[in-house]
Scaffold this motif. Structure first.
Motif, short mmCIF file in Angstrom:
data_model
loop_
_atom_site.label_atom_id
_atom_site.label_comp_id
_atom_site.label_asym_id
_atom_site.label_seq_id
_atom_site.Cartn_x
_atom_site.Cartn_y
_atom_site.Cartn_z
N TYR A 271 0.84 -1.33 -0.02
CA TYR A 271 -0.23 -0.02 -0.07
C TYR A 271 0.89 1.35 -0.12
CZ TYR A 271 -3.88 -3.08 0.34
OH TYR A 271 -4.79 -3.94 0.17
N THR A 272 0.49 2.14 -0.85
CA THR A 272 1.11 3.39 -0.94
C THR A 272 0.09 4.59 -1.08
OG1 THR A 272 2.95 4.62 -1.82
CG2 THR A 272 1.61 3.50 -3.47
N SER A 273 0.51 5.65 -0.45
CA SER A 273 -0.25 6.75 -0.43
C SER A 273 -0.43 7.48 -1.89
CB SER A 273 0.02 7.97 0.59
OG SER A 273 1.08 7.50 1.26
N VAL A 318 8.83 -0.56 -0.03
CA VAL A 318 9.07 -1.00 -1.16
C VAL A 318 10.40 -1.12 -1.25
CG1 VAL A 318 9.31 0.90 -2.87
CG2 VAL A 318 8.43 -1.34 -3.74
N THR A 319 11.29 -0.17 -0.85
CA THR A 319 12.74 -0.33 -0.82
C THR A 319 13.37 -1.47 -0.08
OG1 THR A 319 12.88 2.18 -0.94
CG2 THR A 319 14.96 1.30 -0.43
N GLY A 320 12.38 -1.78 1.00
CA GLY A 320 12.81 -2.93 1.86
C GLY A 320 12.50 -4.35 1.09
N GLU A 396 13.78 10.42 -1.97
CA GLU A 396 13.46 12.06 -2.37
C GLU A 396 14.83 12.57 -2.78
OE1 GLU A 396 13.37 14.74 1.17
OE2 GLU A 396 14.00 12.87 2.65
N PRO A 397 14.62 13.82 -3.57
CA PRO A 397 15.61 14.36 -3.93
C PRO A 397 16.56 14.64 -3.05
CG PRO A 397 13.59 15.63 -4.72
CD PRO A 397 13.29 14.70 -3.62
N ILE A 398 18.01 14.43 -3.11
CA ILE A 398 19.04 14.63 -2.32
C ILE A 398 19.86 15.92 -2.65
CG2 ILE A 398 20.94 13.16 -3.67
CD1 ILE A 398 21.93 12.70 -0.55
N THR A 420 19.56 6.93 -6.67
CA THR A 420 18.58 6.14 -7.30
C THR A 420 17.11 6.55 -7.39
OG1 THR A 420 18.06 4.74 -5.24
CG2 THR A 420 20.05 4.17 -6.79
N TRP A 421 16.68 6.87 -8.45
CA TRP A 421 15.21 7.52 -8.55
C TRP A 421 14.19 6.03 -8.88
CZ3 TRP A 421 11.17 6.86 -11.77
CH2 TRP A 421 9.90 7.73 -11.54
N TRP A 422 13.19 5.91 -8.30
CA TRP A 422 12.08 5.00 -8.50
C TRP A 422 11.03 5.10 -7.47
CZ3 TRP A 422 11.81 0.23 -5.18
CH2 TRP A 422 12.39 0.11 -4.31
N GLN A 423 10.21 4.32 -7.57
CA GLN A 423 8.77 4.59 -6.94
C GLN A 423 8.13 2.95 -6.45
OE1 GLN A 423 6.56 6.28 -10.14
NE2 GLN A 423 6.47 8.07 -8.87
N THR A 424 7.33 3.03 -5.42
CA THR A 424 6.58 1.85 -5.23
C THR A 424 5.95 1.39 -6.39
OG1 THR A 424 6.05 2.72 -2.99
CG2 THR A 424 4.72 0.90 -3.85
N GLU A 425 5.45 2.09 -7.34
CA GLU A 425 5.07 1.50 -8.70
C GLU A 425 6.07 0.96 -9.56
OE1 GLU A 425 4.79 4.39 -6.95
OE2 GLU A 425 2.58 5.11 -7.04
N GLY A 513 4.22 11.43 -11.67
CA GLY A 513 3.54 12.30 -10.73
C GLY A 513 4.85 13.46 -10.25
N ASP A 514 6.01 13.14 -10.76
CA ASP A 514 7.12 14.02 -10.57
C ASP A 514 7.60 14.97 -11.62
OD1 ASP A 514 7.71 12.49 -8.29
OD2 ASP A 514 9.41 11.66 -8.67
N GLY A 515 7.92 16.08 -10.98
CA GLY A 515 8.39 17.27 -12.08
C GLY A 515 9.84 16.87 -12.08
N TRP A 525 17.12 15.67 -13.24
CA TRP A 525 17.13 16.53 -11.90
C TRP A 525 15.60 16.30 -11.63
CZ3 TRP A 525 21.53 18.79 -9.77
CH2 TRP A 525 22.60 18.71 -10.65
N VAL A 526 15.31 15.47 -10.44
CA VAL A 526 13.90 15.34 -10.10
C VAL A 526 13.61 16.32 -9.16
CG1 VAL A 526 12.09 13.79 -8.97
CG2 VAL A 526 13.99 12.86 -10.56
N ILE A 527 12.65 17.20 -9.46
CA ILE A 527 12.35 18.34 -8.55
C ILE A 527 11.32 18.02 -7.28
CG2 ILE A 527 11.08 20.48 -8.35
CD1 ILE A 527 12.81 20.36 -11.31
C1 7RM Z 1 11.76 4.14 -3.71
C2 7RM Z 1 10.49 5.17 -3.17
C3 7RM Z 1 8.44 7.63 -4.77
C4 7RM Z 1 8.85 9.03 -4.94
C5 7RM Z 1 9.07 9.46 -6.24
C6 7RM Z 1 9.66 10.87 -6.01
C7 7RM Z 1 10.61 10.47 -4.80
C8 7RM Z 1 12.30 8.67 -4.90
C9 7RM Z 1 14.04 9.85 -5.44
C10 7RM Z 1 13.04 10.41 -5.48
C11 7RM Z 1 14.18 12.31 -6.33
C12 7RM Z 1 15.41 10.16 -5.87
N1 7RM Z 1 9.26 4.83 -3.51
N2 7RM Z 1 11.86 9.81 -5.17
N3 7RM Z 1 13.64 8.57 -5.10
N4 7RM Z 1 13.16 11.93 -5.72
N5 7RM Z 1 15.13 11.75 -6.26
N6 7RM Z 1 16.35 9.68 -6.00
O1 7RM Z 1 10.86 6.35 -2.41
O2 7RM Z 1 6.92 5.24 -3.61
O3 7RM Z 1 7.69 5.87 -1.45
O4 7RM Z 1 8.01 7.27 -3.24
O5 7RM Z 1 9.73 9.41 -4.13
O6 7RM Z 1 8.94 11.88 -5.77
O7 7RM Z 1 7.74 9.70 -6.90
S1 7RM Z 1 7.99 5.66 -3.12
#
Ligand code: 7RM
Length: 659
Positions: A271-273, A318-320, A396-398, A420-425, A513-515, A525-527
Motif C-alpha cells: 500500500y502506498t499513499s 518498497v525499498t525493503g 526523495e531528491p537529495i 536512485t530514482w524509483w517508486q513503489t509503482e 507524478g514527479d516534475g 534532475w527530479v524536482i
Molecule cells: C523508492 C521510493 C516515490 C517518490 C518518487 C519521488 C521520490 C524517490 C528519489 C525521489 C528524487 C530520488 N518509493 N523519490 N527517489 N526523488 N530523487 N532518487 O521512495 O513510492 O515511496 O516514493 O519518491 O517523488 O515519485 S515511494
C-alpha cells in the motif's frame, strides 16, 4: 508549464561532476570495457532483448515463449513462464557453495546479532511455509505481515512466496486503523505479527495493535494470527485464532517443493499513499518484478559476492522489499539488517555498525543523511569506515549539500554515490548512475538505466527543452512495473495512464507524478512531486530547489518549503527551517536566509516567511509531509489524516503561538 529562469537553474545543473575513481571503475561489473556505448545503444534499440537477458539470471521452471504483451495499461511479461521466487532467492544458493554463506546478518536494537546462512534461511522458509499451508493458505490467498525488522520478517515474506501466497507487508509503525483497512482491502486470511519490536529503547507493542485492528470482527477475513516472540512481554492470545510462531514451526511439515506460479502471478501487494486519502494497493508480479530487482541490484550496486550490503529501509516499504529481500537474495548476497532507530543509543550507531560488520555498500535516505549531517562530522570520523566502497540514496531528491557530505564525511571521497530514482509503482530502480560508468552530479539521479525509456515532457507530451521543467514520464513498459491497484483497475488507469500521451500516436505514457528537468548532458534532475511545485509571479520552481538553497547555509539542518496563495504573486513561499545544534534563530538569520535563496536561485524565489521548527513533520518513511505544511502555511492549522505522522510534536511546535 512555464519556462524557468535560465540563469537560476544553470548553476545547479552543471556545478560539479564526480567521475568514478579509476580504481573503482576498473573492478566494476559495468565499466567502459564491459559495457561500451554500443551496448547501451543496443539496449535502447531492443529493450526486450535486454530484459530477456536479465530474466535469464533467474531460475525458471518453464521458460517463457513471449517476452511482452502490451496493451496499455495492461502488461504481461514472460508469457508462459513459470517460476517460484524462492527458488531464485534460496534453493539455488542452498544447493551451491553459498549454502554456508551468510544470507542475513541481523542486529537487534538492544545489540544481539544473528546470522543466517543461505542453508539456514532456506530451511526456515520451508518450515514456515509448512506452517502457513497447515493454516489453510493456498496459492493466490493473501497474508498480512506486521513485524519488526527481524529475520522472521524476511522468512515470512519468502514463506508466502513459496506457496504462491500474496504477502501484504504493513510497516510496524502504522496504526490499528491503517492495518485494519489494509487487511480488509486485500481480504487477508492470516496475520503474521510479533509480541513487539524494539525501538528507541522501548517496546513497540505490535500484538496489541493487531488485537485492536481485529477487535469486534472488524477484519472478518482473518482466521489465524501467528505471533512471533520477540520482546517477551506479556500479550493476550485469543484462543482458536492466535498461535505462537515457535510452537507452530515445531510441528510443521517443511514445504520442500515450492509452488511454481505463472510469471504474472502477484508476488505481493504494497500500500502506498496517493493524492486521495485511501492508499492504493500496488500489485507486483513474480517474474517481471524479480527480473527488475535482480538486474538493478547487480548493476546499480555493483554487487559482488564479497559485499556486505545494507539497505537501511524497513521491509514495510518498497525499498525493503526490493533491496533488503528480493534483489539481494536473488543475487546470493549477504544482507545486513538492523532493527532499531538510527541514532539509538547514540548518534554514531550507524557508523559503529558499519565498522563492526565491515559493511561495504550503504543504501539510505536523504532524510537520514541530513540528520547525520546535523549531528556533525565527528561521529562518522571516529569510526573506521574503510570497508565502504559504494553509497546509495533513495526516497526523495537529495540536496547537493547532503550529497557532498555523504560523499566526503561517510565515503571518504572514494565511494561513488548512486542517487536512485524509483517508486513503489516502478518496483525497481529506474534512473541511477551505473557506478563504474556514469559520472555523478550531486542532486541528479543521472540517467535512465538501460532498458528504461524516461523523459521530461510538457503537458501535451512534447519534449521539454534542456533545463525546462516538465513532467517525468516513462515511455515504454518495463518488467517490474506495477500491474494494477488491487481490486481497482480503473484507479490504476486514472492515476497513471491518462495524464500524458505520445503526441504522435496518442499512446499513453506512464505518468510518475514527479516534475523534473533534463540538463544539456541528458542528466535528470527530479524536482519532486508535481504538487510540490510552487509558482511565484509566473516562475515555477521546485520546493526542493529552495530547500537546497536554504540547506546550503551553514546554520541550517533541514528545510521544507511550501507555496501559499498570494494576491500579488500567485503564490508566495513559506520555508520551515530547522537549525543545526547551537545555532539560535534570530531576525538577522531570517534576512540572511532570504538573501541566500535570492542569490542562489533568483530574487523571485525569496521566501516570504521563514518559520523555525525543532523538527519537520515526516511520514514514517521519512518524507516531509508537505500537504500538512501547506495547510499550516495557508490557514495556520492542520486537519485531515495524520496517521502516518512520525512526530506529532513537530506539528505542535510549528503552530503559530496564538493557535
Ligand atoms: C523508492 C521510493 C516515490 C517518490 C518518487 C519521488 C521520490 C524517490 C528519489 C525521489 C528524487 C530520488 N518509493 N523519490 N527517489 N526523488 N530523487 N532518487 O521512495 O513510492 O515511496 O516514493 O519518491 O517523488 O515519485 S515511494
Amino acid at each position: 508549464m512555464n519556462k524557468p529562469a535560465k540563469q537560476a537553474l544553470e548553476p545547479l545543473a552543471s556545478r560539479d561532476l564526480f567521475p568514478t575513481p579509476p580504481s573503482f571503475a576498473a573492478r566494476a561489473r559495468i565499466n567502459r570495457s564491459t559495457w561500451a556505448a554500443q551496448r547501451l545503444d543496443d539496449a535502447a534499440r531492443d529493450p526486450l532483448a535486454y530484459w530477456e537477458a536479465a530474466a535469464d539470471a533467474l531460475e525458471w521452471r518453464t521458460r517463457w515463449h513471449q517476452v511482452l504483451e502490451w496493451s496499455a495499461p495492461r502488461s504481461k511479461w514472460f508469457l508462459g513462464g513459470t517460476l517460484n521466487a524462492t527458488e531464485s532467492c534460496l534453493d539455488r544458493h542452498a544447493r551451491s557453495w553459498r549454502r554456508t554463506k551468510a544470507a542475513l546478518i541481523w542486529e537487534g536494537e538492544p545489540g544481539e546479532v544473528r546470522t543466517l546462512t543461505y542453508g539456514q534461511l532456506h530451511d526456515d522458509v520451508c518450515r514456515f511455509a509448512g506452517v502457513l499451508r497447515a493454516l489453510g493458505l493456498v496459492s493466490g490467498d493473501r497474508a498480512a505481515i506486521y513485524l519488526p525488522l527481524v529475520p522472521e520478517a524476511v522468512v515470512a515474506m519468502l514463506a508466502c512466496a513459496r506457496l504462491g501466497v500474496i504477502h501484504g507487508v504493513v510497516f510496524g509503525g502504522f496504526s490499528a486503523e491503517a492495518l485494519c483497512s489494509r487487511i480488509n482491502d486485500a481480504s487477508c486470511k492470516v496475520v503474521i505479527t510479533a509480541d513487539g519490536g524494539a525501538r528507541k529503547g522501548q517496546v513497540v507493542r505490535l500484538k496489541d495493535t493487531v488485537d485492536q485492528a481485529l477487535a469486534n470482527g472488524a477484519c472478518p477475513s482473518v482466521t489465524s494470527v501467528v505471533v512471533l516472540r520477540r520482546t517477551g512481554h506479556e500479550v493476550s492470545m485469543t484462543p482458536g485464532r492466535d498461535r505462537w510462531w515457535h510452537e507452530l514451526v515445531r510441528d510443521a511439515q517443511p514445504v520442500r517443493e515450492a509452488v511454481a506460479v505463472d510469471a504474472e502471478h502477484p508476488l505481493f501487494i504494497l500500500y502506498t499513499s496517493g493524492t486521495t486519502g485511501k492508499p492504493k494497493g500496488v500489485v507486483h508480479s513474480t517474474g517481471g518484478y524479480l527480473t527488475g530487482v535482480a538486474r538493478t541490484m547487480r548493476w546499480v550496486f555493483d554487487l559482488k559476492d564479497e559485499d556486505v550490503f545494507w539497505c537501511s529501509a524497513d521491509v514495510g516499504w518498497v525499498t525493503g522489499h526490493s533491496y533488503v529481500v528480493y534483489g539481494p537474495l536473488a543475487n546470493g548476497a549477504t544482507v545486513f539488517l538492523y532493527e532499531g532507530a538510527p541514532t539509538y543509543p547514540g548518534p554514531d550507531r550507524f557508523w559503529e555498525m558499519i565498522a563492526r560488520h565491515r559493511i561495504s555498500i550503504l543504501y539510505t535516505a536523504p532524510t537520514a543523511i541530513r540528520t547525520f549531517m546535523r549531528l556533525g562530522d565527528h561521529h562518522p570520523q571516529r569510526h573506521d569506515l574503510s570497508s565502504l566502497r559504494l553509497l546509495g540514496s533513495v526516497g526523495e531528491p537529495i540536496n547537493p549539500e547532503a550529497w557532498r557530505w555523504y560523499h566526503q564525511a561517510v565515503g571518504g571521497g572514494r565511494c561513488p554515490v548512486v542517487d536512485t530514482w524509483w517508486q513503489t509503482e516502478t518496483g525497481a530502480i529506474m534512473a541511477s548512475p551505473l557506478p563504474g560508468l556514469t559520472a555523478q552530479k550531486p542532486g541528479s539521479c543521472t540517467k535512465p538505466l538501460p532498458g528504461v525509456e524516461m523523459d521530461v515532457v510538457r503537458q501535451d507530451g512534447s519534449r521539454c527543452a534542456d533545463d525546462e521543467q516538465g513532467f517525468l514520464v516513462i515511455k515504454r513498459p518495463w518488467p517490474s512495473m506495477m500491474r494494477t491497484v488491487w481490486g481497482d483497475d480503473e484507479r490504476f488507469r486514472q492515476t497513471y495512464w491518462v495524464q500524458v500521451k505520445d503526441p504522435a500516436t496518442g499512446a499513453p505514457w506512464y505518468f510518475t507524478g514527479d516534475g523534473a528537468r533534463r540538463d544539456q548532458d541528458g542528466y535528470l534532475w527530479v524536482i519532486g512531486r508535481v504538487d510540490d511545485v510552487v509558482n511565484v509571479s509566473g516562475h515555477r520552481l521546485g520546493t526542493a530547489e529552495v530547500e537546497s538553497a536554504l540547506v546550503s547555509h551553514l546554520a541550517v539542518a533541514e528545510a521544507a518549503v511550501v507555496g501559499r496563495p498570494d494576491e500579488l504573486k500567485g503564490q508566495g513561499i513559506v520555508a520551515f527551517v530547522t537549525l543545526k545544534d547551537g545555532r539560535p534563530p534570530s531576525e538577522a538569520l531570517v534576512e540572511e536566509l532570504k538573501r541566500q535563496v535570492a542569490s542562489e536561485i533568483g530574487s523571485f524565489a525569496r521566501p516570504d516567511d521563514i518559520r523555525w521548527a525543532n523538527a519537520l513533520p515526516k511520514t514514517r518513511s521519512g518524507k516531509i509531509m508537505r500537504r500538512l505544511l501547506r495547510e499550516l502555511a495557508t490557514t495556520g492549522r492542520v486537519t485531515g489524516d495524520t496517521t502516518s505522522l512520525e512526530d506529532f510534536g513537530a506539528i505542535a511546535a510549528l503552530r503559530p503561538a496564538e493557535d
